[in-house]
Design an enzyme around this catalytic site. Sequence first.
Site, PDB file in Angstrom:
ATOM      1  N   HIS A 423       0.827  -1.210   0.000  1.00  0.00           N
ATOM      2  CA  HIS A 423       0.000   0.000   0.000  1.00  0.00           C
ATOM      3  C   HIS A 423       0.863   1.263   0.000  1.00  0.00           C
ATOM      4  CE1 HIS A 423      -2.438   3.113   2.057  1.00  0.00           C
ATOM      5  NE2 HIS A 423      -3.385   2.649   1.272  1.00  0.00           N
ATOM      6  N   CYS A 798      -3.901  33.994  -5.085  1.00  0.00           N
ATOM      7  CA  CYS A 798      -2.544  33.793  -4.589  1.00  0.00           C
ATOM      8  C   CYS A 798      -2.493  32.933  -3.329  1.00  0.00           C
ATOM      9  CB  CYS A 798      -1.832  35.121  -4.369  1.00  0.00           C
ATOM     10  SG  CYS A 798      -2.615  36.112  -3.087  1.00  0.00           S
TER      11      CYS A 798
HETATM   12  C1  PEP Z   1      -4.113  33.918   1.834  1.00  0.00           C
HETATM   13  O1  PEP Z   1      -4.704  34.221   2.871  1.00  0.00           O
HETATM   14  O2  PEP Z   1      -4.590  33.180   0.959  1.00  0.00           O
HETATM   15  C2  PEP Z   1      -2.765  34.411   1.592  1.00  0.00           C
HETATM   16  C3  PEP Z   1      -2.164  34.194   0.453  1.00  0.00           C
HETATM   17  O3  PEP Z   1      -2.152  35.089   2.611  1.00  0.00           O
HETATM   18  P1  PEP Z   1      -1.472  34.390   3.867  1.00  0.00           P
HETATM   19  O4  PEP Z   1      -1.396  32.940   3.574  1.00  0.00           O
HETATM   20  O5  PEP Z   1      -0.164  35.031   4.035  1.00  0.00           O
HETATM   21  O6  PEP Z   1      -2.436  34.716   4.962  1.00  0.00           O
END
Ligand code: PEP
Length: 858
Positions: A423, A798
Amino acid sequence: MDQAPTPAPIVEIAPAAAVDTVTHGWRAKCLQRLIRMQLPVPRSFAIPAATVRAIAGGRLPGADELRRLIDASSGLVGVRPSAMNPEWGGPGTVLNVGMNAACHDRLTGTLGAEAADALYRGFVQSYAIHVARLDPDMFSDPAASLAEVLDAYQDETDEEFPQDPALQLAEVLRSMARAWDGPTARLLRQAKGAPADAALGLVVQDMALALGPGVTGSGTIQFIDSVTGTPRITGRFRGQTQGRAIGRDAESIFLTRDPRGPSLEEAAPGVFADLVRFGVAARERLREEMQIEFVVTDGRLSIIDAVRVQRSSRAAVRIAVALAHDGIIPPDEALMRVQPRALSDLLHHQVDPRAPRDLITRGMAASPGAATGRVVFTAAAAQAAAARGESVVLVRRETLPEDIRGMHASAGVLTERGGMSSHAAVIARGLGLPCIVGASGLQIDTRARLMRAGGRIFREGEDITIDGTSGEVLAGAAEMLEPALDDSFAQLLDWADEARGMGVRANADTPEDARTARMFGAQGIGLCRTEHMFFDDTRLPAMREMIFADRPEDRRVALERLLPMQRDDFTTLFRIMDGYPVTIRLFDPPLHEFLPHDREGMRELAESLDLPLSDVVRRVEALTEYNPMLGMRGVRLGITMPEIYEMQARAIFEAAVRAGAEGQGVVPEIMIPLVSARREVELVRHRIEGVAAAVRAETRSAFAYRLGVMVETPRAALRAGDIAEHCSFLSFGTNDLTQMTYGLSRDDAARFIGSYVAQGVYAEDPFHILDMEGVGELMLIGAERARAQNPGITVSLCGEHGGNPESIAFCQQAGLDYVSCSPFRVPVARLAAAQQALIQNRAESALAGGGGKPTPLA
Ligand code: PEP
Ligand code: MG
């Protein structure tokens, strides 16, 4: 009541027969293609999936139908699984079905007693274990005689070994059909992406005998190296074999000429030449690198099967690119053939062979790449550590299906037991995790949270390195070699860049991150988290001084000391990014993160600031919040202590002027975190404009910049229209947005998320794969409202989801301008975005009546 499936007819696989992958599985379809190529394939039948389902439900084909399937001449057939996708596996092949006393007598006459005994004995053993489900220990002795094996069967079942070939076949079909529905089989194939209702077809094929006079035996051949993907003939040929029933004088010989011993190429040059010819033809016609399974019976070649060559991720890329270079498949199809996640294997580290190795123990090298991490002994500990951002190696006696999430969270996996198909090994390869199995020199004490190996003790939390390429377990963090990125990798990603519409940037805070990002083809930095820059020992004192300042002027004085350092940080990033956009997020975390929390630390701080300890304690207490993630952080700091953002804006502008003077055309992007109201943006914007005007005047340069907002609160998404009036870009910070949409702490959720997923409350961990229904809807609303207000606005993501292929596909579908992810995930994101773009293009051209492109094999 179960709906009984309606059996469909069993078809003989002939060039014009109606055989298709969905109905009969990939193997049946592949055999038909080989037959159409006029390769010497023994007579084969395809049992459709509906019929296999009916068989599993107890509705077996009639005796006449079964007899039709059994070879009239040898009386023997083999049965192989034929799922819709070869990756999904299936029950093991059963060979020599039909073997009974009469057949044994006949073969004794033609092949000799030894060969006939070996065939019969092997079949009884395999039938006992796989069909009658008897104790494998009783039927695994290769030295047992035929009579002993038959007696053992009778003792265990109180019945003679079944003699009727039709009955044998019926039982084999039933056991294979049922094995497909077993829980382990289901989990394994689901880990490979099979749907819950994945179906199984079966293939019944006349046996080509590999026992007898002359050049006789069986083997496999492939024309590509499975690890590197470079052209090379590999495989094996064993004389006098029949599946697992190996004759006494079975011998393994080389395929190609070899100074070490005899080869098939010399023993049967015609057969060898045919194999090579078939290999070339199969590659072209099946549009894939195939491993061919063959039997030679007294110099006569039969092709009994062909499967996609097993391949490492590196080989997968090389093979796909080579097929496209040779004009066999178009580049778009090469792109679709590589799993985006596989690219991260190519980026994996290796232990530097020149560096010293502190070897603890060894095991089997089950999945390539090397990883260093803290030892953890449970999947839960792995998940908790991963949530804290720690790299861990999961060490288990063996892994079980419930460990899958812990494996996901680990950098590598090490098990005491198990083999290459255990596994742990199967799942780790699927996940592209370095993995060592069967390290029997380990002794794990899960209760005491320690392991013993090589006369030493390693406790939970200590660093080890596993080298999944060599199977070595090393103490500490070994020195690593950067991954080698070859031409095929670069070519595939170039094609990906041509195919995709959405941009890919990287989240990079340091010069090293920025260099990695560029090396992997990021089109800029989508998120530079500036707070990390303040934790440095040389900066922390000024930062703390700023926190302790009571008046804005005093804060400014402390910040003045940070300004040149920030300016240098940004100048370096601008230089590295060489004209690509750099999005700098203004200070985000709560200030208490920069203060000591223990008495000793506070005393030291009081000393260095020349303040009474009580003042320090009071300030620390004043900054303590019940819910710091929902407290004074992000833009809220920017509004209440504007000097911090002013200093950062000045550093950014001065760095842009400096880099601009060196010839880099920089347009910095300033991003405001944790916004929830338009007025926040107005206030910050106003101050930043003031700083820009001042820097322009002081430096006499007319730099440009863009101001943007991070959409991390549900309110910011809902009010994106208002917010968009004041900014030129929005970036969804889906880590916080997920946290706030669910009301789920991103730092603590790992404790129970496994249980939530196991009980189907959440389909997936929403911090890992974007919750398209909830968070995704907020994104769609936000993007639409922002664009309605400000059509030219750039919209991106992001959060961590920017490196997850499923989430990237969502962003591409949602029409986002770019995603930004950690530098090592940039290649994955480039490919995932390209694949989704291609899928959308195909769907659009199909709608427009343009027709689709040909689908690849299986
Ligand atoms: C988020 O909140 O998605 C971000 C990119 O900022 P951090 O992870 O620094 O809070
Ligand atoms: Mg955030």
